[in-house]
Design a protein around this motif. Sequence first.
Motif, PDB file in Angstrom:
ATOM      1  N   ARG A  75      -9.148  -4.785   5.242  1.00 59.57           N
ATOM      2  CA  ARG A  75      -7.946  -4.498   4.447  1.00 59.57           C
ATOM      3  C   ARG A  75      -8.183  -4.710   2.954  1.00 59.57           C
ATOM      4  NH1 ARG A  75      -3.494  -3.518   7.297  1.00 59.57           N
ATOM      5  NH2 ARG A  75      -3.372  -4.153   9.474  1.00 59.57           N
TER       6      ARG A  75
ATOM      7  N   TRP B 173      -9.149  -1.390   0.951  1.00 59.32           N
ATOM      8  CA  TRP B 173      -8.297  -0.203   1.069  1.00 59.32           C
ATOM      9  C   TRP B 173      -7.433   0.018  -0.152  1.00 59.32           C
ATOM     10  CZ3 TRP B 173      -6.152  -0.438   6.765  1.00 59.32           C
ATOM     11  CH2 TRP B 173      -7.228  -0.258   7.642  1.00 59.32           C
TER      12      TRP B 173
ATOM     13  N   ARG C 218      -7.656   3.819  -1.454  1.00 60.13           N
ATOM     14  CA  ARG C 218      -7.763   4.809  -0.392  1.00 60.13           C
ATOM     15  C   ARG C 218      -6.797   5.970  -0.623  1.00 60.13           C
ATOM     16  NH1 ARG C 218      -4.832   4.869   4.240  1.00 60.13           N
ATOM     17  NH2 ARG C 218      -4.066   2.789   3.720  1.00 60.13           N
TER      18      ARG C 218
ATOM     19  N   GLN D  82      -8.776   9.627   5.265  1.00 60.56           N
ATOM     20  CA  GLN D  82      -8.010   9.204   6.420  1.00 60.56           C
ATOM     21  C   GLN D  82      -8.187  10.239   7.510  1.00 60.56           C
ATOM     22  OE1 GLN D  82      -3.912   8.611   5.557  1.00 60.56           O
ATOM     23  NE2 GLN D  82      -4.179   6.498   4.957  1.00 60.56           N
TER      24      GLN D  82
ATOM     25  N   GLU E 220       0.985   3.098  10.306  1.00 63.79           N
ATOM     26  CA  GLU E 220      -0.120   4.011   9.982  1.00 63.79           C
ATOM     27  C   GLU E 220      -1.368   3.243   9.555  1.00 63.79           C
ATOM     28  OE1 GLU E 220      -1.099   7.694   6.889  1.00 63.79           O
ATOM     29  OE2 GLU E 220       0.875   6.732   6.899  1.00 63.79           O
ATOM     30  N   GLU E 221      -1.171   2.169   8.842  1.00 64.10           N
ATOM     31  CA  GLU E 221      -2.311   1.374   8.387  1.00 64.10           C
ATOM     32  C   GLU E 221      -3.002   0.697   9.557  1.00 64.10           C
ATOM     33  OE1 GLU E 221      -2.179  -2.317   5.628  1.00 64.10           O
ATOM     34  OE2 GLU E 221      -2.131  -0.557   4.311  1.00 64.10           O
ATOM     35  N   ASP E 222      -2.229   0.242  10.545  1.00 61.71           N
ATOM     36  CA  ASP E 222      -2.826  -0.382  11.721  1.00 61.71           C
ATOM     37  C   ASP E 222      -3.551   0.646  12.587  1.00 61.71           C
ATOM     38  OD1 ASP E 222      -1.873  -2.826  10.938  1.00 61.71           O
ATOM     39  OD2 ASP E 222      -0.007  -2.657  12.098  1.00 61.71           O
TER      40      ASP E 222
END
Length: 639
Positions: free
Chosen positions: A388, A391, A394, A419, A433-435
Amino acid sequence: MLEARLQTQQRSSQNGRETSLWSSGFGMKLEAVTPFLGKYRPFVGRCCQTCTPKSWESLFHRSIMDLGFCNVILVKEENTRFRGWLVRRLCYFLWSLEQHIPPCQDAPQKIVESAGVQNVIPGRAPGGAGAGQVPSHVKRDIQRILGHMQAPPRPVLIRLFSWALLRILNCFFLNVQLHKGQMKMVHKAAQAGSPLVLLSTHKSLLDGILLPFVLLSQGLGVLRVAWDPRTCSPILRALLKKLGGLFLPPEASLSLDSSEGVLARAVVHAAVEQLLVSGQPLLIFLEEPPGAQGPRLSALGQTWLGLVVQVVQVGVVPDAMLVPVAISYDLVPDAPRDTYHASAPLGLWTGALAVLRSLRGWGCSRRACVRVHLAQPFSLHEYIINARSCWGSRQTLEQLLQPIVLGQCTVVPDTEKEQEWTPVTGPLLALKEEDQLLVRRLSRHVLNASTASSAVMSTAIMATLLLFKHQKLLGEFSWLTEETLLRGFDVGFSGQLQCLVQHALSLLRPHVALLRVQQGDLLVVLRPGPGLTHLAHLSSELLPAFLSEAVGACAVRALLAGRVPPEGPWELQGIELLSQNQLYHQILLLMHLLPQDLLLLQPCQSSYCYCQEVLDRLIQCGLLVAEESRATQSSCSGS
């Protein structure tokens, strides 16, 4: 005439003249193949030093590489506490009785009382049944979901199944090898107190039965296996659940606004919480089985991994140790493989009859070898923190590619900032979404480590040589083995070349024919038909070792396509100069085109670092020669 010679050859082998045929073809004295350099074997499967530096240092020592292998299915009188004539006849049964099976009772009441389930209950029962009480119909729904998902493991049934499986494996395989140093690392990780989550590749339906048996014999207890419910009949699912199997309930795949789906996902999440809190090891298959259409990474495996990530992020357990696992077969038994690829789910009696037919027709000369690989464990909590932190800058894939499509930019973007836009279905939709991105990148990390630690078996090398019509099998077998070792991959065999080639050809005997020619030599002829597909499947095990060269060769061929006439031969007239920037551009385009799980790229690795690695491999192979141009620009010449 060829068919008649093949039939004659088969009759001669059945009459016991196989030994003279082998000696006439491979009677020369040859050196042994030693799959290690110096004193230590090559250690494969190290965790990522960038993402998990603490795990990279703490769970590894150089002396681990000095340890040998153990044959898990070789059980003798010495493996029991007793001695005597009767013990030698009953050593399998006594060994299964002495296996340590810790209590692993499931706690349905704790699952009902968990915070996630309690938060969902008001939506299922608007009227309520009082504070702290669960309505009867909601409790029945929870019990039904738990009944579909798991059952308390039965120690007596596990011991009986281990005894029967030990006898069957000794009929199928010559040995099931496990590296003692790799097992030592896993024991060291288990002593830290965090639950073990083993993430494995998937070669056969036998994996879900063989791996729990191997780890139970090494003192890790009952392994809980996340099975695919689509591959098993209801009766077989009931048996596997009593042996420690886990099945995702069908309601968990419903939409987010479905009350049944919300309750099922809460129950599954609570069940995984209790499993990790109790310290039971969990096995998840991150790879789709062979023959499955679609991406290599399994959506179901990523779903289970996402549940584990959620439990660690919430803080129910402080950490979990992830162990990449791989398994390599000389040859998977034909009957289970054919049954697994059938359209209908595998039934209990169908599988039992297939095993009996296979035992009846599986001769001792066709028994194969198996290698189980346990890569270096690493901390999930450490990976989440380090992943994390990288990011911040990103961007989405749409933001990166839109300027190129509109003609506003000509530079190919770096894939390290992209992504993935692969749609995810099922319970992963409940994740942020990040997970979801974290789970996918973690899955690619583990798949890379598992594939890198998987040993290349003798049948894979022999199938590759036969498909490409190499005539001198002995010399080419040794050369291909050395090339595989030089690329950092291990092999699952050692010994005299004559014995290795004989063993590989005996396993591939249904797909090849051995013909005696003049000068006492042997001619190996491929049989037409589905055997070619089987050999192609075996040879694909070598693809990860030569993947960089394959990508680079495709890039070079694409650049030379405009310089060679379409109707002309593909021979270079002299030396062709290729710009390094052009090669970089072509390799980046291939990286965007090919699936990320096929390329086995680490998410933390820069795309340009991968391009440089590809060029270095081509230069090491002698396909390219690095030169400095007059304009002081780096270029490569192809030969």
